[in-house]
Design a protein around this motif. Structure first.
Motif, PDB file in Angstrom:
ATOM      1  N   ILE A 199       0.929  -1.138  -0.151  1.00 36.51           N
ATOM      2  CA  ILE A 199      -0.093   0.025   0.050  1.00 36.51           C
ATOM      3  C   ILE A 199       0.852   1.043  -0.080  1.00 36.51           C
ATOM      4  O   ILE A 199       1.507   1.462   1.055  1.00 36.51           O
ATOM      5  N   SER A 200       0.799   1.959  -1.093  1.00 36.61           N
ATOM      6  CA  SER A 200       1.880   3.175  -1.014  1.00 36.61           C
ATOM      7  C   SER A 200       1.339   4.088  -0.357  1.00 36.61           C
ATOM      8  O   SER A 200       0.184   4.678  -0.219  1.00 36.61           O
ATOM      9  N   ALA A 201       2.446   4.830   0.316  1.00 38.01           N
ATOM     10  CA  ALA A 201       2.059   5.940   1.581  1.00 38.01           C
ATOM     11  C   ALA A 201       3.025   6.993   0.845  1.00 38.01           C
ATOM     12  O   ALA A 201       3.802   7.532   1.601  1.00 38.01           O
ATOM     13  N   ASP A 202       2.744   7.395  -0.480  1.00 36.29           N
ATOM     14  CA  ASP A 202       3.451   8.593  -1.162  1.00 36.29           C
ATOM     15  C   ASP A 202       2.546   9.250  -1.920  1.00 36.29           C
ATOM     16  O   ASP A 202       1.824   9.009  -2.579  1.00 36.29           O
ATOM     17  N   SER A 203       2.515  10.652  -1.221  1.00 40.43           N
ATOM     18  CA  SER A 203       1.615  11.710  -1.845  1.00 40.43           C
ATOM     19  C   SER A 203       1.690  12.190  -3.288  1.00 40.43           C
ATOM     20  O   SER A 203       0.818  12.608  -3.872  1.00 40.43           O
ATOM     21  N   ARG A 204       2.801  11.481  -4.145  1.00 39.48           N
ATOM     22  CA  ARG A 204       3.256  11.887  -5.421  1.00 39.48           C
ATOM     23  C   ARG A 204       2.971  10.754  -6.379  1.00 39.48           C
ATOM     24  O   ARG A 204       2.477  10.961  -7.297  1.00 39.48           O
ATOM     25  N   GLN A 205       3.040   9.630  -5.736  1.00 41.02           N
ATOM     26  CA  GLN A 205       2.764   8.435  -6.543  1.00 41.02           C
ATOM     27  C   GLN A 205       1.184   8.059  -6.695  1.00 41.02           C
ATOM     28  O   GLN A 205       0.884   7.250  -7.521  1.00 41.02           O
ATOM     29  N   ILE A 206       0.254   8.961  -6.201  1.00 41.33           N
ATOM     30  CA  ILE A 206      -1.097   8.582  -6.285  1.00 41.33           C
ATOM     31  C   ILE A 206      -1.358   9.139  -7.726  1.00 41.33           C
ATOM     32  O   ILE A 206      -2.372   8.921  -8.195  1.00 41.33           O
ATOM     33  N   TYR A 207      -0.658   9.852  -8.319  1.00 43.09           N
ATOM     34  CA  TYR A 207      -0.846  10.765  -9.657  1.00 43.09           C
ATOM     35  C   TYR A 207      -0.382   9.858 -10.870  1.00 43.09           C
ATOM     36  O   TYR A 207       0.759   9.354 -10.761  1.00 43.09           O
ATOM     37  N   ARG A 208      -1.298   9.768 -11.862  1.00 48.12           N
ATOM     38  CA  ARG A 208      -0.749   9.118 -13.014  1.00 48.12           C
ATOM     39  C   ARG A 208      -0.075  10.167 -13.852  1.00 48.12           C
ATOM     40  O   ARG A 208      -0.170  11.431 -13.467  1.00 48.12           O
ATOM     41  N   MET A 209       0.671   9.649 -14.545  1.00 49.45           N
ATOM     42  CA  MET A 209       1.375  10.369 -15.620  1.00 49.45           C
ATOM     43  C   MET A 209       2.696  11.122 -14.725  1.00 49.45           C
ATOM     44  O   MET A 209       3.152  12.236 -15.189  1.00 49.45           O
ATOM     45  N   MET A 210       2.774  10.881 -13.618  1.00 48.74           N
ATOM     46  CA  MET A 210       3.931  11.507 -12.847  1.00 48.74           C
ATOM     47  C   MET A 210       4.891  10.528 -12.236  1.00 48.74           C
ATOM     48  O   MET A 210       5.265  10.210 -11.000  1.00 48.74           O
ATOM     49  N   ASP A 211       5.478   9.721 -13.380  1.00 51.08           N
ATOM     50  CA  ASP A 211       6.495   8.850 -13.139  1.00 51.08           C
ATOM     51  C   ASP A 211       7.700   9.111 -12.838  1.00 51.08           C
ATOM     52  O   ASP A 211       8.568   8.364 -11.941  1.00 51.08           O
ATOM     53  N   ILE A 212       8.424  10.135 -13.522  1.00 48.79           N
ATOM     54  CA  ILE A 212       9.583  10.650 -13.549  1.00 48.79           C
ATOM     55  C   ILE A 212       9.779  11.319 -11.968  1.00 48.79           C
ATOM     56  O   ILE A 212       8.928  12.378 -11.700  1.00 48.79           O
ATOM     57  N   GLY A 213      10.693  11.226 -11.080  1.00 47.84           N
ATOM     58  CA  GLY A 213      10.904  12.050  -9.989  1.00 47.84           C
ATOM     59  C   GLY A 213      10.135  11.404  -8.851  1.00 47.84           C
ATOM     60  O   GLY A 213      10.401  11.789  -7.703  1.00 47.84           O
ATOM     61  N   THR A 214       9.392  10.448  -8.858  1.00 49.42           N
ATOM     62  CA  THR A 214       8.500   9.987  -8.074  1.00 49.42           C
ATOM     63  C   THR A 214       9.084   8.448  -7.365  1.00 49.42           C
ATOM     64  O   THR A 214       8.536   7.930  -6.446  1.00 49.42           O
ATOM     65  N   ALA A 215       9.756   7.951  -8.389  1.00 47.60           N
ATOM     66  CA  ALA A 215      10.337   6.730  -8.018  1.00 47.60           C
ATOM     67  C   ALA A 215       9.550   5.444  -7.776  1.00 47.60           C
ATOM     68  O   ALA A 215       9.546   4.829  -6.681  1.00 47.60           O
ATOM     69  N   LYS A 216       8.359   5.709  -8.648  1.00 49.00           N
ATOM     70  CA  LYS A 216       7.220   4.922  -8.502  1.00 49.00           C
ATOM     71  C   LYS A 216       7.899   3.318  -8.901  1.00 49.00           C
ATOM     72  O   LYS A 216       8.795   2.994  -9.681  1.00 49.00           O
ATOM     73  N   ALA A 217       7.229   2.251  -8.404  1.00 50.15           N
ATOM     74  CA  ALA A 217       7.515   0.856  -8.730  1.00 50.15           C
ATOM     75  C   ALA A 217       7.216   0.738 -10.039  1.00 50.15           C
ATOM     76  O   ALA A 217       6.343   1.071 -10.869  1.00 50.15           O
ATOM     77  N   THR A 218       8.359   0.111 -10.671  1.00 50.99           N
ATOM     78  CA  THR A 218       8.167  -0.180 -12.244  1.00 50.99           C
ATOM     79  C   THR A 218       6.963  -1.118 -12.631  1.00 50.99           C
ATOM     80  O   THR A 218       6.678  -1.997 -11.539  1.00 50.99           O
ATOM     81  N   PRO A 219       6.595  -1.182 -13.904  1.00 48.10           N
ATOM     82  CA  PRO A 219       5.477  -2.427 -14.229  1.00 48.10           C
ATOM     83  C   PRO A 219       6.030  -3.572 -13.715  1.00 48.10           C
ATOM     84  O   PRO A 219       5.194  -4.446 -13.376  1.00 48.10           O
ATOM     85  N   ALA A 220       7.306  -4.014 -13.885  1.00 44.83           N
ATOM     86  CA  ALA A 220       7.976  -5.401 -13.705  1.00 44.83           C
ATOM     87  C   ALA A 220       7.763  -5.551 -12.265  1.00 44.83           C
ATOM     88  O   ALA A 220       7.290  -6.485 -11.750  1.00 44.83           O
ATOM     89  N   ALA A 221       7.958  -4.578 -11.233  1.00 42.45           N
ATOM     90  CA  ALA A 221       7.831  -4.802  -9.701  1.00 42.45           C
ATOM     91  C   ALA A 221       6.636  -4.811  -9.365  1.00 42.45           C
ATOM     92  O   ALA A 221       5.875  -5.704  -8.551  1.00 42.45           O
ATOM     93  N   ARG A 222       5.565  -4.249  -9.929  1.00 45.73           N
ATOM     94  CA  ARG A 222       4.318  -4.319  -9.571  1.00 45.73           C
ATOM     95  C   ARG A 222       3.542  -5.563 -10.244  1.00 45.73           C
ATOM     96  O   ARG A 222       2.423  -5.978  -9.668  1.00 45.73           O
ATOM     97  N   ALA A 223       4.170  -6.484 -11.025  1.00 49.06           N
ATOM     98  CA  ALA A 223       3.736  -7.514 -11.593  1.00 49.06           C
ATOM     99  C   ALA A 223       4.342  -8.638 -10.591  1.00 49.06           C
ATOM    100  O   ALA A 223       3.710  -9.579 -10.296  1.00 49.06           O
ATOM    101  N   ARG A 224       5.491  -8.295  -9.815  1.00 52.60           N
ATOM    102  CA  ARG A 224       5.913  -9.312  -8.871  1.00 52.60           C
ATOM    103  C   ARG A 224       5.122  -9.363  -7.498  1.00 52.60           C
ATOM    104  O   ARG A 224       4.817 -10.301  -7.237  1.00 52.60           O
ATOM    105  N   VAL A 225       4.696  -8.004  -7.216  1.00 55.10           N
ATOM    106  CA  VAL A 225       3.767  -8.110  -5.906  1.00 55.10           C
ATOM    107  C   VAL A 225       2.810  -6.826  -6.239  1.00 55.10           C
ATOM    108  O   VAL A 225       3.055  -5.786  -6.918  1.00 55.10           O
ATOM    109  N   PRO A 226       1.490  -7.196  -6.063  1.00 53.57           N
ATOM    110  CA  PRO A 226       0.350  -6.179  -6.173  1.00 53.57           C
ATOM    111  C   PRO A 226       0.623  -4.874  -5.286  1.00 53.57           C
ATOM    112  O   PRO A 226       1.018  -4.985  -4.196  1.00 53.57           O
TER     113      PRO A 226
END
Length: 185
Positions: free
Chosen positions: A53-80
């Motif tokens: 469960i992400s506790a990051d106030s910037r990762q909630i936003y779509r299209m804001m992948d750069i600078g937020t260090a969101k989990a990659t699609p591969a990481a999200r495929a490993r773990v929900p």
């Protein structure tokens, strides 16, 4: 940090296990951007049947992948992962809404026999969930926001901050008694 190295943290006393608590488990990993929370959370979730469960106030936003260090699609495929890409950049998510969503997810994960991992660096999000802050669910004050943005555009950051921080102190009768404050403040 690797999964093998975290056992030393418990021995050194840097982390505490809440043994004997009647609440179901919630694992919290927090810290600044790019310190390894994501990789560690993946390893722990795989080992302990967990979901993030992400506790990051910037990762909630779509299209804001750069600078937020969101989990990659591969990481999200490993773990929900949850509470990532749930709003457009022009939409808001209040702290009360975040807290309610996190609690719903925690309960749903427990019901499915999964371990929730609250992972992120937004300390107020983490505190809201872990400490159970009582947050009023109020809509944004768009009129005040427009006034502050106009003031900022007209005067710049320095004068705007001075204007905002003019001291206002509630009357003594409207303040919470110190005995009701967690730290007696």
């Amino acid at each position: 940090m690797t999964l093998d190295s975290i056992s030393g943290l418990f021995l050194e006393g840097s982390c505490r296990l809440n043994v004997g608590n009647s609440l179901p488990p919630l694992i919290v990993l927090t810290g600044p951007t790019a310190v390894g929370k994501t990789e560690l959370s993946l390893q722990l979730c795989e080992r302990f049947d967990g979901e993030v469960i992400s506790a990051d106030s910037r990762q909630i936003y779509r299209m804001m992948d750069i600078g937020t260090a969101k989990a990659t699609p591969a990481a999200r495929a490993r773990v929900p992962h949850h509470l990532i890409d749930i709003r457009n950049p022009d939409e808001t998510l209040s702290l009360a809404e975040f807290q309610a969503s996190a609690y719903e997810l925690i309960n749903a994960l427990h019901q499915r026999g999964r371990t929730p991992f609250l992972v992120g660096g937004t300390a107020l999000y983490v505190r809201a969930v872990v400490e159970g802050l009582r947050i009023p669910n109020v809509p944004p004050n768009l009129e005040l926001r427009a006034e502050l943005e106009s003031d900022l555009a007209e005067h710049g950051v320095g004068l705007s901050l001075i204007h905002i921080s003019e001291p206002t102190r509630p009357s003594k009768s409207s303040r919470m008694p110190s005995s009701a404050c967690k730290w007696g403040g």
